[in-house]
Design a protein around this motif. Structure first.
Motif, PDB file in Angstrom:
ATOM      1  N   PRO A  38       6.210  -5.691 -12.197  1.00  0.00           N
ATOM      2  CA  PRO A  38       5.190  -6.740 -12.288  1.00  0.00           C
ATOM      3  C   PRO A  38       3.799  -6.176 -11.995  1.00  0.00           C
ATOM      4  CG  PRO A  38       7.013  -7.424 -10.871  1.00  0.00           C
ATOM      5  CD  PRO A  38       7.213  -5.978 -11.178  1.00  0.00           C
ATOM      6  N   ASN A  39       2.797  -6.836 -12.546  1.00  0.00           N
ATOM      7  CA  ASN A  39       1.421  -6.364 -12.379  1.00  0.00           C
ATOM      8  C   ASN A  39       0.727  -6.903 -11.146  1.00  0.00           C
ATOM      9  OD1 ASN A  39       1.291  -4.679 -14.660  1.00  0.00           O
ATOM     10  ND2 ASN A  39       1.034  -6.463 -15.977  1.00  0.00           N
ATOM     11  N   THR A  40       1.122  -8.065 -10.675  1.00  0.00           N
ATOM     12  CA  THR A  40       0.421  -8.635  -9.529  1.00  0.00           C
ATOM     13  C   THR A  40       1.202  -8.393  -8.236  1.00  0.00           C
ATOM     14  OG1 THR A  40       1.472 -10.809  -9.612  1.00  0.00           O
ATOM     15  CG2 THR A  40      -0.469 -10.479 -11.019  1.00  0.00           C
ATOM     16  N   THR A  41       0.492  -8.403  -7.138  1.00  0.00           N
ATOM     17  CA  THR A  41       1.110  -8.220  -5.828  1.00  0.00           C
ATOM     18  C   THR A  41       2.131  -9.320  -5.566  1.00  0.00           C
ATOM     19  OG1 THR A  41      -0.815  -7.103  -4.948  1.00  0.00           O
ATOM     20  CG2 THR A  41       0.628  -8.159  -3.352  1.00  0.00           C
ATOM     21  N   LYS A  42       1.779 -10.541  -5.892  1.00  0.00           N
ATOM     22  CA  LYS A  42       2.690 -11.670  -5.662  1.00  0.00           C
ATOM     23  C   LYS A  42       3.991 -11.487  -6.445  1.00  0.00           C
ATOM     24  CE  LYS A  42       2.876 -16.697  -5.914  1.00  0.00           C
ATOM     25  NZ  LYS A  42       2.160 -17.923  -6.253  1.00  0.00           N
ATOM     26  N   GLU A  43       3.871 -11.089  -7.706  1.00  0.00           N
ATOM     27  CA  GLU A  43       5.059 -10.875  -8.535  1.00  0.00           C
ATOM     28  C   GLU A  43       5.892  -9.698  -8.021  1.00  0.00           C
ATOM     29  OE1 GLU A  43       3.084 -10.305 -12.244  1.00  0.00           O
ATOM     30  OE2 GLU A  43       3.383 -12.376 -12.881  1.00  0.00           O
ATOM     31  N   LEU A  44       5.213  -8.649  -7.564  1.00  0.00           N
ATOM     32  CA  LEU A  44       5.912  -7.472  -7.049  1.00  0.00           C
ATOM     33  C   LEU A  44       6.687  -7.832  -5.783  1.00  0.00           C
ATOM     34  CD1 LEU A  44       6.183  -4.446  -7.767  1.00  0.00           C
ATOM     35  CD2 LEU A  44       4.311  -3.994  -6.208  1.00  0.00           C
ATOM     36  N   ARG A  45       6.058  -8.547  -4.886  1.00  0.00           N
ATOM     37  CA  ARG A  45       6.751  -8.970  -3.662  1.00  0.00           C
ATOM     38  C   ARG A  45       7.912  -9.907  -3.992  1.00  0.00           C
ATOM     39  NH1 ARG A  45       1.231  -9.698  -0.316  1.00  0.00           N
ATOM     40  NH2 ARG A  45       1.122  -7.576   0.530  1.00  0.00           N
ATOM     41  N   SER A  46       7.732 -10.771  -4.964  1.00  0.00           N
ATOM     42  CA  SER A  46       8.799 -11.684  -5.347  1.00  0.00           C
ATOM     43  C   SER A  46       9.983 -10.911  -5.946  1.00  0.00           C
ATOM     44  CB  SER A  46       8.273 -12.703  -6.355  1.00  0.00           C
ATOM     45  OG  SER A  46       9.320 -13.524  -6.811  1.00  0.00           O
ATOM     46  N   LYS A  47       9.709  -9.995  -6.826  1.00  0.00           N
ATOM     47  CA  LYS A  47      10.767  -9.204  -7.483  1.00  0.00           C
ATOM     48  C   LYS A  47      11.609  -8.451  -6.467  1.00  0.00           C
ATOM     49  CE  LYS A  47      11.532  -5.398 -10.727  1.00  0.00           C
ATOM     50  NZ  LYS A  47      12.595  -5.955 -11.508  1.00  0.00           N
ATOM     51  N   PHE A  48      10.972  -7.879  -5.448  1.00  0.00           N
ATOM     52  CA  PHE A  48      11.692  -7.077  -4.466  1.00  0.00           C
ATOM     53  C   PHE A  48      12.010  -7.847  -3.179  1.00  0.00           C
ATOM     54  CE2 PHE A  48       9.685  -3.896  -7.172  1.00  0.00           C
ATOM     55  CZ  PHE A  48      10.813  -3.183  -7.538  1.00  0.00           C
ATOM     56  N   GLU A  49      11.802  -9.161  -3.214  1.00  0.00           N
ATOM     57  CA  GLU A  49      12.108 -10.045  -2.088  1.00  0.00           C
ATOM     58  C   GLU A  49      11.441  -9.582  -0.793  1.00  0.00           C
ATOM     59  OE1 GLU A  49      16.326 -10.718  -1.870  1.00  0.00           O
ATOM     60  OE2 GLU A  49      16.441 -11.216  -3.995  1.00  0.00           O
ATOM     61  N   ILE A  50      10.185  -9.206  -0.901  1.00  0.00           N
ATOM     62  CA  ILE A  50       9.397  -8.777   0.254  1.00  0.00           C
ATOM     63  C   ILE A  50       8.742 -10.005   0.866  1.00  0.00           C
ATOM     64  CG2 ILE A  50       7.415  -7.411   1.020  1.00  0.00           C
ATOM     65  CD1 ILE A  50       8.024  -5.503  -1.362  1.00  0.00           C
ATOM     66  N   LYS A  51       9.067 -10.267   2.115  1.00  0.00           N
ATOM     67  CA  LYS A  51       8.460 -11.385   2.853  1.00  0.00           C
ATOM     68  C   LYS A  51       7.473 -10.785   3.839  1.00  0.00           C
ATOM     69  CE  LYS A  51      11.877 -14.286   1.410  1.00  0.00           C
ATOM     70  NZ  LYS A  51      12.385 -13.536   0.300  1.00  0.00           N
ATOM     71  N   ILE A  52       6.270 -11.326   3.868  1.00  0.00           N
ATOM     72  CA  ILE A  52       5.227 -10.736   4.711  1.00  0.00           C
ATOM     73  C   ILE A  52       4.373 -11.833   5.321  1.00  0.00           C
ATOM     74  CG2 ILE A  52       3.683 -10.425   2.746  1.00  0.00           C
ATOM     75  CD1 ILE A  52       2.846  -7.747   4.100  1.00  0.00           C
ATOM     76  N   LYS A  53       3.947 -11.596   6.555  1.00  0.00           N
ATOM     77  CA  LYS A  53       3.019 -12.500   7.233  1.00  0.00           C
ATOM     78  C   LYS A  53       1.878 -11.662   7.766  1.00  0.00           C
ATOM     79  CE  LYS A  53       6.380 -15.933   8.671  1.00  0.00           C
ATOM     80  NZ  LYS A  53       6.990 -16.624   9.795  1.00  0.00           N
ATOM     81  N   GLY A  54       0.728 -12.239   7.864  1.00  0.00           N
ATOM     82  CA  GLY A  54      -0.423 -11.523   8.392  1.00  0.00           C
ATOM     83  C   GLY A  54      -1.606 -11.673   7.461  1.00  0.00           C
ATOM     84  N   LYS A  55      -2.753 -11.273   7.967  1.00  0.00           N
ATOM     85  CA  LYS A  55      -3.985 -11.396   7.186  1.00  0.00           C
ATOM     86  C   LYS A  55      -4.305 -10.077   6.497  1.00  0.00           C
ATOM     87  CE  LYS A  55      -6.017 -14.871  10.166  1.00  0.00           C
ATOM     88  NZ  LYS A  55      -7.156 -15.255  10.962  1.00  0.00           N
ATOM     89  N   ASP A  56      -4.786 -10.176   5.283  1.00  0.00           N
ATOM     90  CA  ASP A  56      -5.259  -9.020   4.514  1.00  0.00           C
ATOM     91  C   ASP A  56      -4.250  -7.878   4.492  1.00  0.00           C
ATOM     92  OD1 ASP A  56      -7.690 -10.334   4.017  1.00  0.00           O
ATOM     93  OD2 ASP A  56      -8.451  -9.687   5.964  1.00  0.00           O
ATOM     94  N   SER A  57      -2.997  -8.194   4.273  1.00  0.00           N
ATOM     95  CA  SER A  57      -1.968  -7.159   4.189  1.00  0.00           C
ATOM     96  C   SER A  57      -2.178  -6.333   2.933  1.00  0.00           C
ATOM     97  CB  SER A  57      -0.581  -7.791   4.146  1.00  0.00           C
ATOM     98  OG  SER A  57      -0.350  -8.535   5.316  1.00  0.00           O
ATOM     99  N   PRO A  58      -1.985  -5.018   3.029  1.00  0.00           N
ATOM    100  CA  PRO A  58      -2.176  -4.177   1.846  1.00  0.00           C
ATOM    101  C   PRO A  58      -1.114  -4.459   0.782  1.00  0.00           C
ATOM    102  CG  PRO A  58      -1.303  -2.881   3.669  1.00  0.00           C
ATOM    103  CD  PRO A  58      -1.613  -4.253   4.204  1.00  0.00           C
ATOM    104  N   ASP A  59      -1.463  -4.190  -0.446  1.00  0.00           N
ATOM    105  CA  ASP A  59      -0.524  -4.354  -1.547  1.00  0.00           C
ATOM    106  C   ASP A  59       0.649  -3.396  -1.375  1.00  0.00           C
ATOM    107  OD1 ASP A  59      -2.287  -6.153  -2.631  1.00  0.00           O
ATOM    108  OD2 ASP A  59      -3.078  -4.773  -4.135  1.00  0.00           O
TER     109      ASP A  59
END
Length: 126
Positions: A38-59
């Motif tokens: 995927p091209n976007t960070t949101k899509e990439l995290r969704s594809k790999f089931e990455i759950k993240i919390k925090g402010k301004d987390s790096p891609d």
């Protein structure tokens, strides 16, 4: 010439040719996978089931090549990783390495064998 010398030379040439072919296949595989990511960070995290919390987390990393282009890790690192047979970062490595490389705090939970050790060691070494 000694037969064993020419046998040794033939063996070295075959090994070099095999290494070149394996690297070429790995490069082609990485390129094919890159086009499927995927091209976007949101899509990439969704594809790999990455759950993240925090402010301004790096891609997350798309590939290990991001270590060189985004963080100026040495090229020999990528060579060493691929020589070990590791072609693509695991989900935990994709997100943990950028966070730790940027000096941020990280609390991570992932199953045994998911790549946490490498994810934590790379930023400490470089």
């Amino acid at each position: 010439p000694n037969s064993s010398d020419s046998d040794g030379e033939i063996k070295r040439k075959c090994e070099a040719d095999l290494r070149r072919r394996v690297e070429n296949l790995r490069h082609k595989r990485r390129q094919a996978l890159l086009h499927k990511l995927p091209n976007t960070t949101k899509e990439l995290r969704s594809k790999f089931e990455i759950k993240i919390k925090g402010k301004d987390s790096p891609d997350p990393l798309r590939t290990f090549e991001d270590l060189i282009t985004r963080y100026s890790y040495p090229k020999r690192l990528l060579k060493s990783i691929t020589e070990m047979g590791i072609d693509d970062p695991t989900p935990v490595q994709r997100q943990a390495i950028p966070i730790l490389t940027e000096g941020r705090d990280l609390l991570c939970t992932a199953p045994t064998g998911s790549g946490k050790t490498l994810a934590f060691l790379l930023p400490m070494i470089f």
